[in-house]
Design a protein around this motif. Structure first.
Motif, PDB file in Angstrom:
ATOM      1  N   MET A   1       0.848  -1.181   0.000  1.00 51.58           N
ATOM      2  CA  MET A   1       0.000   0.000   0.000  1.00 51.58           C
ATOM      3  C   MET A   1       0.887   1.235   0.000  1.00 51.58           C
ATOM      4  SD  MET A   1      -3.016   1.354  -0.023  1.00 51.58           S
ATOM      5  CE  MET A   1      -3.795  -0.225  -0.168  1.00 51.58           C
ATOM      6  N   PRO A   2       0.599   2.184  -0.871  1.00 50.12           N
ATOM      7  CA  PRO A   2       1.392   3.417  -0.900  1.00 50.12           C
ATOM      8  C   PRO A   2       1.219   4.216   0.396  1.00 50.12           C
ATOM      9  CG  PRO A   2      -0.433   3.519  -2.468  1.00 50.12           C
ATOM     10  CD  PRO A   2      -0.437   2.146  -1.882  1.00 50.12           C
ATOM     11  N   ALA A   3       2.187   5.067   0.690  1.00 50.12           N
ATOM     12  CA  ALA A   3       2.120   5.908   1.896  1.00 50.12           C
ATOM     13  C   ALA A   3       0.870   6.784   1.884  1.00 50.12           C
ATOM     14  CB  ALA A   3       3.370   6.759   2.011  1.00 50.12           C
ATOM     15  N   GLU A   4       0.514   7.279   0.732  1.00 49.36           N
ATOM     16  CA  GLU A   4      -0.705   8.077   0.582  1.00 49.36           C
ATOM     17  C   GLU A   4      -1.682   7.293  -0.291  1.00 49.36           C
ATOM     18  OE1 GLU A   4      -1.561  11.009   2.093  1.00 49.36           O
ATOM     19  OE2 GLU A   4       0.279  10.663   3.215  1.00 49.36           O
ATOM     20  N   PRO A   5      -2.477   6.419   0.313  1.00 51.48           N
ATOM     21  CA  PRO A   5      -3.386   5.597  -0.479  1.00 51.48           C
ATOM     22  C   PRO A   5      -4.460   6.441  -1.162  1.00 51.48           C
ATOM     23  CG  PRO A   5      -3.878   5.393   1.851  1.00 51.48           C
ATOM     24  CD  PRO A   5      -2.629   6.218   1.747  1.00 51.48           C
ATOM     25  N   THR A   6      -4.963   5.913  -2.252  1.00 54.11           N
ATOM     26  CA  THR A   6      -6.068   6.533  -2.977  1.00 54.11           C
ATOM     27  C   THR A   6      -7.237   5.564  -2.963  1.00 54.11           C
ATOM     28  OG1 THR A   6      -5.414   5.569  -5.083  1.00 54.11           O
ATOM     29  CG2 THR A   6      -4.466   7.744  -4.524  1.00 54.11           C
ATOM     30  N   ILE A   7      -8.395   6.049  -3.295  1.00 60.99           N
ATOM     31  CA  ILE A   7      -9.554   5.157  -3.377  1.00 60.99           C
ATOM     32  C   ILE A   7      -9.236   4.028  -4.350  1.00 60.99           C
ATOM     33  CG2 ILE A   7     -11.956   5.002  -4.160  1.00 60.99           C
ATOM     34  CD1 ILE A   7     -12.354   7.827  -2.988  1.00 60.99           C
ATOM     35  N   ARG A   8      -8.613   4.363  -5.447  1.00 66.94           N
ATOM     36  CA  ARG A   8      -8.264   3.358  -6.465  1.00 66.94           C
ATOM     37  C   ARG A   8      -7.308   2.303  -5.916  1.00 66.94           C
ATOM     38  NH1 ARG A   8      -8.538   2.737 -11.917  1.00 66.94           N
ATOM     39  NH2 ARG A   8      -6.790   1.763 -12.954  1.00 66.94           N
ATOM     40  N   SER A   9      -6.244   2.720  -5.215  1.00 67.73           N
ATOM     41  CA  SER A   9      -5.275   1.749  -4.701  1.00 67.73           C
ATOM     42  C   SER A   9      -5.887   0.875  -3.604  1.00 67.73           C
ATOM     43  CB  SER A   9      -4.006   2.453  -4.195  1.00 67.73           C
ATOM     44  OG  SER A   9      -4.270   3.251  -3.060  1.00 67.73           O
ATOM     45  N   VAL A  10      -6.783   1.429  -2.810  1.00 67.88           N
ATOM     46  CA  VAL A  10      -7.432   0.645  -1.755  1.00 67.88           C
ATOM     47  C   VAL A  10      -8.388  -0.377  -2.370  1.00 67.88           C
ATOM     48  CG1 VAL A  10      -8.963   0.765   0.259  1.00 67.88           C
ATOM     49  CG2 VAL A  10      -7.119   2.432  -0.015  1.00 67.88           C
ATOM     50  N   ILE A  11      -9.151   0.036  -3.382  1.00 64.41           N
ATOM     51  CA  ILE A  11     -10.059  -0.894  -4.062  1.00 64.41           C
ATOM     52  C   ILE A  11      -9.269  -2.039  -4.693  1.00 64.41           C
ATOM     53  CG2 ILE A  11     -11.631  -1.173  -6.037  1.00 64.41           C
ATOM     54  CD1 ILE A  11     -12.633   1.682  -5.456  1.00 64.41           C
ATOM     55  N   ASP A 102     -16.535   2.079  -3.007  1.00 64.95           N
ATOM     56  CA  ASP A 102     -16.277   2.476  -4.396  1.00 64.95           C
ATOM     57  C   ASP A 102     -16.305   4.003  -4.466  1.00 64.95           C
ATOM     58  OD1 ASP A 102     -18.897   3.484  -4.928  1.00 64.95           O
ATOM     59  OD2 ASP A 102     -19.440   1.826  -6.217  1.00 64.95           O
ATOM     60  N   PRO A 103     -15.829   4.605  -5.563  1.00 65.68           N
ATOM     61  CA  PRO A 103     -15.723   6.062  -5.627  1.00 65.68           C
ATOM     62  C   PRO A 103     -17.051   6.797  -5.485  1.00 65.68           C
ATOM     63  CG  PRO A 103     -14.726   5.047  -7.569  1.00 65.68           C
ATOM     64  CD  PRO A 103     -15.279   3.959  -6.738  1.00 65.68           C
ATOM     65  N   PHE A 104     -18.134   6.182  -5.913  1.00 67.12           N
ATOM     66  CA  PHE A 104     -19.448   6.823  -5.836  1.00 67.12           C
ATOM     67  C   PHE A 104     -19.946   6.822  -4.393  1.00 67.12           C
ATOM     68  CE2 PHE A 104     -18.774   4.861  -9.931  1.00 67.12           C
ATOM     69  CZ  PHE A 104     -18.869   5.972 -10.752  1.00 67.12           C
ATOM     70  N   ALA A 139     -15.124  11.439 -14.561  1.00 68.79           N
ATOM     71  CA  ALA A 139     -13.835  11.518 -13.875  1.00 68.79           C
ATOM     72  C   ALA A 139     -13.806  10.570 -12.682  1.00 68.79           C
ATOM     73  CB  ALA A 139     -13.559  12.945 -13.430  1.00 68.79           C
ATOM     74  N   LEU A 140     -14.933  10.448 -11.993  1.00 71.54           N
ATOM     75  CA  LEU A 140     -15.011   9.549 -10.842  1.00 71.54           C
ATOM     76  C   LEU A 140     -14.823   8.091 -11.270  1.00 71.54           C
ATOM     77  CD1 LEU A 140     -15.384  10.158  -7.861  1.00 71.54           C
ATOM     78  CD2 LEU A 140     -17.818   9.794  -8.135  1.00 71.54           C
ATOM     79  N   THR A 141     -15.303   7.739 -12.450  1.00 70.19           N
ATOM     80  CA  THR A 141     -15.134   6.357 -12.921  1.00 70.19           C
ATOM     81  C   THR A 141     -13.664   6.005 -13.107  1.00 70.19           C
ATOM     82  OG1 THR A 141     -15.318   6.915 -15.267  1.00 70.19           O
ATOM     83  CG2 THR A 141     -17.356   6.328 -14.129  1.00 70.19           C
ATOM     84  N   ARG A 142     -12.825   7.006 -13.376  1.00 73.60           N
ATOM     85  CA  ARG A 142     -11.393   6.724 -13.551  1.00 73.60           C
ATOM     86  C   ARG A 142     -10.697   6.387 -12.241  1.00 73.60           C
ATOM     87  NH1 ARG A 142     -12.499  10.645 -17.413  1.00 73.60           N
ATOM     88  NH2 ARG A 142     -11.728  12.420 -16.212  1.00 73.60           N
ATOM     89  N   THR A 143     -11.353   6.629 -11.109  1.00 76.97           N
ATOM     90  CA  THR A 143     -10.771   6.247  -9.821  1.00 76.97           C
ATOM     91  C   THR A 143     -11.191   4.840  -9.424  1.00 76.97           C
ATOM     92  OG1 THR A 143     -12.578   7.203  -8.537  1.00 76.97           O
ATOM     93  CG2 THR A 143     -10.698   8.642  -9.022  1.00 76.97           C
ATOM     94  N   GLU A 144     -12.012   4.214 -10.226  1.00 74.56           N
ATOM     95  CA  GLU A 144     -12.480   2.848  -9.972  1.00 74.56           C
ATOM     96  C   GLU A 144     -11.613   1.869 -10.738  1.00 74.56           C
ATOM     97  OE1 GLU A 144     -13.583   0.104  -8.588  1.00 74.56           O
ATOM     98  OE2 GLU A 144     -15.657   0.763  -8.367  1.00 74.56           O
ATOM     99  N   VAL A 145     -11.220   0.794 -10.091  1.00 79.94           N
ATOM    100  CA  VAL A 145     -10.397  -0.245 -10.707  1.00 79.94           C
ATOM    101  C   VAL A 145     -11.261  -1.154 -11.577  1.00 79.94           C
ATOM    102  CG1 VAL A 145      -8.950  -2.262 -10.216  1.00 79.94           C
ATOM    103  CG2 VAL A 145      -8.759  -0.208  -8.805  1.00 79.94           C
ATOM    104  N   ARG A 146     -12.441  -1.443 -11.086  1.00 81.02           N
ATOM    105  CA  ARG A 146     -13.355  -2.363 -11.770  1.00 81.02           C
ATOM    106  C   ARG A 146     -14.080  -1.630 -12.897  1.00 81.02           C
ATOM    107  NH1 ARG A 146     -16.688  -3.515  -6.602  1.00 81.02           N
ATOM    108  NH2 ARG A 146     -16.608  -1.273  -6.762  1.00 81.02           N
TER     109      ARG A 146
END
Length: 177
Positions: A1-11, A102-104, A139-146
């Motif tokens: 996990m990165p030091a500064e996690p993002t919604i994307r990295s956590v998902i 999820d981002p939403f 733009a929010l969809t780009r933070t989703e991995v799935r």
């Protein structure tokens, strides 16, 4: 996990993700049960005032959703207990438990919990609703991995402003009570 996690990295690392469909389902059930809810800055969990050794209980909309979905939620003494669901502190908490929103759902909950002090479910829903309406969903969809289907975006756009309509809206769009 990165030091500064993002919604994307956590998902990406999560075993369990609370998605918008799940959030929508729970919102309709909480509408009449939630009562007054505090903001994230006041703490996601609070002590039960009716006992000498009280168990914590959910105090924010995020904590109520987390509790309903059996998602680990931060408690007293944890940095994430007073952090927004989309903050690095809260994301580190979720990552440690291999869980995510999820981002939403995260956008809705971050806005709903941003109101300081005690507010009704209706007021918190309006803040979450407004956040989704004013956010660039593409733009929010780009933070989703799935993969994100257009049907999900239509559902997010159709979220009713009136919380009394949440259950009927969910049943109409997802065919489940």
């Amino acid at each position: 996990m990165p030091a500064e996690p993002t919604i994307r990295s956590v998902i990406a690392e999560a075993d369990y993700v609370v998605g918008f469909f799940t959030l929508a389902s729970v919102l309709g059930r909480l509408h009449d049960r939630a009562g007054s809810i505090q903001g994230a800055a006041d703490g996601h969990w609070r002590a039960n005032p009716h006992s000498d050794s009280p168990p914590d209980r959910p105090a924010t909309l995020t904590a109520l959703i987390s509790d309903w979905c059996a998602l680990p939620s931060p408690h007293h003494g944890e940095a994430a207990n007073t952090a927004s669901v989309d903050s690095p502190a809260y994301l580190r908490h979720l990552a440690a438990h291999r869980a995510a929103f999820d981002p939403f759902a995260a956008r809705y909950l971050a806005a709903a919990d941003s109101l300081p002090g005690a507010h009704t479910f209706e007021e918190r829903h309006l803040a979450g609703f407004a956040a989704l309406r004013t956010t660039d969903l593409s733009a929010l969809t780009r933070t989703e991995v799935r993969p994100v289907r257009e049907g999900l975006l239509r559902l997010v756009r159709s979220l009713p402003q009136n919380p009394a309509q949440l259950t009927a809206w969910y049943e109409q769009h997802l065919g489940q009570p």
